[in-house]
Design an enzyme around this catalytic site. Sequence first.
Site, PDB file in Angstrom:
ATOM      1  NE  ARG A  96      11.870  -4.234 -15.063  1.00  0.00           N
ATOM      2  CZ  ARG A  96      12.281  -3.091 -14.550  1.00  0.00           C
ATOM      3  NH1 ARG A  96      12.183  -2.000 -15.252  1.00  0.00           N
ATOM      4  NH2 ARG A  96      12.756  -3.032 -13.329  1.00  0.00           N
ATOM      5  CB  SER A 142       7.769   4.092 -14.016  1.00  0.00           C
ATOM      6  OG  SER A 142       6.793   3.079 -14.081  1.00  0.00           O
ATOM      7  CE  LYS A 174      10.583   2.705  -7.444  1.00  0.00           C
ATOM      8  NZ  LYS A 174       9.749   1.780  -8.218  1.00  0.00           N
ATOM      9  CG  HIS A 194       3.447  -1.478 -15.283  1.00  0.00           C
ATOM     10  ND1 HIS A 194       3.791  -0.157 -15.378  1.00  0.00           N
ATOM     11  CD2 HIS A 194       4.307  -2.016 -14.385  1.00  0.00           C
ATOM     12  CE1 HIS A 194       4.812   0.101 -14.574  1.00  0.00           C
ATOM     13  NE2 HIS A 194       5.160  -1.009 -13.963  1.00  0.00           N
TER      14      HIS A 194
HETATM   15  N1  COA Z   1       7.063  -3.347 -17.413  1.00  0.00           N
HETATM   16  C1  COA Z   1       7.617  -2.155 -17.206  1.00  0.00           C
HETATM   17  N2  COA Z   1       8.205  -1.786 -16.065  1.00  0.00           N
HETATM   18  C2  COA Z   1       8.237  -2.708 -15.100  1.00  0.00           C
HETATM   19  C3  COA Z   1       7.706  -3.970 -15.232  1.00  0.00           C
HETATM   20  C4  COA Z   1       7.089  -4.283 -16.461  1.00  0.00           C
HETATM   21  N3  COA Z   1       6.532  -5.464 -16.688  1.00  0.00           N
HETATM   22  N4  COA Z   1       7.891  -4.663 -14.100  1.00  0.00           N
HETATM   23  C5  COA Z   1       8.528  -3.841 -13.272  1.00  0.00           C
HETATM   24  N5  COA Z   1       8.745  -2.659 -13.871  1.00  0.00           N
HETATM   25  C6  COA Z   1       9.421  -1.498 -13.320  1.00  0.00           C
HETATM   26  C7  COA Z   1       8.476  -0.462 -12.796  1.00  0.00           C
HETATM   27  O1  COA Z   1       8.140   0.456 -13.820  1.00  0.00           O
HETATM   28  C8  COA Z   1       9.281   0.165 -11.714  1.00  0.00           C
HETATM   29  O2  COA Z   1      10.109   1.157 -12.313  1.00  0.00           O
HETATM   30  P1  COA Z   1      10.688   2.397 -11.490  1.00  0.00           P
HETATM   31  O3  COA Z   1      11.611   1.810 -10.453  1.00  0.00           O
HETATM   32  O4  COA Z   1      11.388   3.185 -12.511  1.00  0.00           O
HETATM   33  O5  COA Z   1       9.511   3.099 -10.859  1.00  0.00           O
HETATM   34  C9  COA Z   1      10.153  -0.969 -11.196  1.00  0.00           C
HETATM   35  O6  COA Z   1      10.179  -1.920 -12.226  1.00  0.00           O
HETATM   36  C10 COA Z   1       9.649  -1.734 -10.007  1.00  0.00           C
HETATM   37  O7  COA Z   1       8.895  -0.979  -9.208  1.00  0.00           O
HETATM   38  P2  COA Z   1       7.362  -1.257  -8.849  1.00  0.00           P
HETATM   39  O8  COA Z   1       6.826  -2.426  -9.597  1.00  0.00           O
HETATM   40  O9  COA Z   1       6.625  -0.003  -9.022  1.00  0.00           O
HETATM   41  O10 COA Z   1       7.448  -1.701  -7.394  1.00  0.00           O
HETATM   42  P3  COA Z   1       8.278  -1.091  -6.209  1.00  0.00           P
HETATM   43  O11 COA Z   1       9.512  -1.878  -6.116  1.00  0.00           O
HETATM   44  O12 COA Z   1       8.389   0.385  -6.309  1.00  0.00           O
HETATM   45  O13 COA Z   1       7.364  -1.464  -4.985  1.00  0.00           O
HETATM   46  C11 COA Z   1       5.331  -1.579  -3.772  1.00  0.00           C
HETATM   47  C12 COA Z   1       6.171  -0.799  -4.782  1.00  0.00           C
HETATM   48  C13 COA Z   1       4.167  -0.697  -3.411  1.00  0.00           C
HETATM   49  C14 COA Z   1       4.850  -2.870  -4.411  1.00  0.00           C
HETATM   50  C15 COA Z   1       6.209  -1.939  -2.546  1.00  0.00           C
HETATM   51  O14 COA Z   1       6.874  -0.792  -2.094  1.00  0.00           O
HETATM   52  C16 COA Z   1       5.402  -2.564  -1.428  1.00  0.00           C
HETATM   53  O15 COA Z   1       5.075  -3.729  -1.449  1.00  0.00           O
HETATM   54  N6  COA Z   1       5.054  -1.762  -0.419  1.00  0.00           N
HETATM   55  C17 COA Z   1       4.318  -2.211   0.743  1.00  0.00           C
HETATM   56  C18 COA Z   1       5.207  -2.364   1.965  1.00  0.00           C
HETATM   57  C19 COA Z   1       5.504  -3.797   2.268  1.00  0.00           C
HETATM   58  O16 COA Z   1       4.646  -4.645   2.324  1.00  0.00           O
HETATM   59  N7  COA Z   1       6.793  -4.075   2.508  1.00  0.00           N
HETATM   60  C20 COA Z   1       7.286  -5.354   2.932  1.00  0.00           C
HETATM   61  C21 COA Z   1       7.306  -6.340   1.833  1.00  0.00           C
HETATM   62  S1  COA Z   1       8.860  -6.587   1.121  1.00  0.00           S
END
Ligand code: COA
Length: 159
Positions: free
Chosen positions: A90, A128, A41, A17
């Site tokens: 990724r 994560s 989650k 990140h």
């Molecule tokens: N390095 C390491 N890990 C990475 C990464 C990077 N560069 N890029 C992505 N990841 C991983 C994260 O660690 C995470 O891992 P996990 O699943 O083990 O927790 C995963 O990829 C992606 O998850 P994250 O980036 O945390 O996003 P998310 O998919 O959980 O979404 C929000 C979280 C808050 C962004 C999303 O739920 C959201 O937009 N919510 C608002 C509601 C909304 O607007 N919805 C309609 C739109 S579609």
Amino acid sequence: MVKAIYPGTFDPITNGHIDIIERGLRLFDSIVVAIGENPAKRPLFTIEERMEMVRECVRHEPRVEVRAFNGLLVDFAKECGATVILRGLRAVSDFDYELQRALMNRKLSREIETVFLMTGFRWIYISSTIVKEAARFGGNLCDLVPPLVEERLKKCFGF
Ligand code: COA
């Protein structure tokens, strides 16, 4: 001045990140790291703990702001004055999920564009979740998460 929003669960923040944030700062004037809740989650850390860890990791960077949000990402982006959603990609497996979300966000607001950066090669395989799993069994996380995050994870799992 272009402001980007970098949303995620950040449970916890990893070096992958941080790599995206640092490289994003070369493209955008400022970045809001937006910590949200994904209903699918069950986070290990509270939103306050996640914010505190992210803040600690970016404290040397005045162009980065850390905020928590609820509700629609595009609404929060507008509230922050951001016109770009920044996301890391990724492996190929991220693509379907990210495409779906980017298109949905575009449907919800045409004013905001999603920009993807390829995650640094060193962190292409981490998430994560996988970091937490290794931490749970006492695995070495050096180079994968910042030292302060490693400490928090060790404490959490009793190492
Ligand atoms: N390095 C390491 N890990 C990475 C990464 C990077 N560069 N890029 C992505 N990841 C991983 C994260 O660690 C995470 O891992 P996990 O699943 O083990 O927790 C995963 O990829 C992606 O998850 P994250 O980036 O945390 O996003 P998310 O998919 O959980 O979404 C929000 C979280 C808050 C962004 C999303 O739920 C959201 O937009 N919510 C608002 C509601 C909304 O607007 N919805 C309609 C739109 S579609």
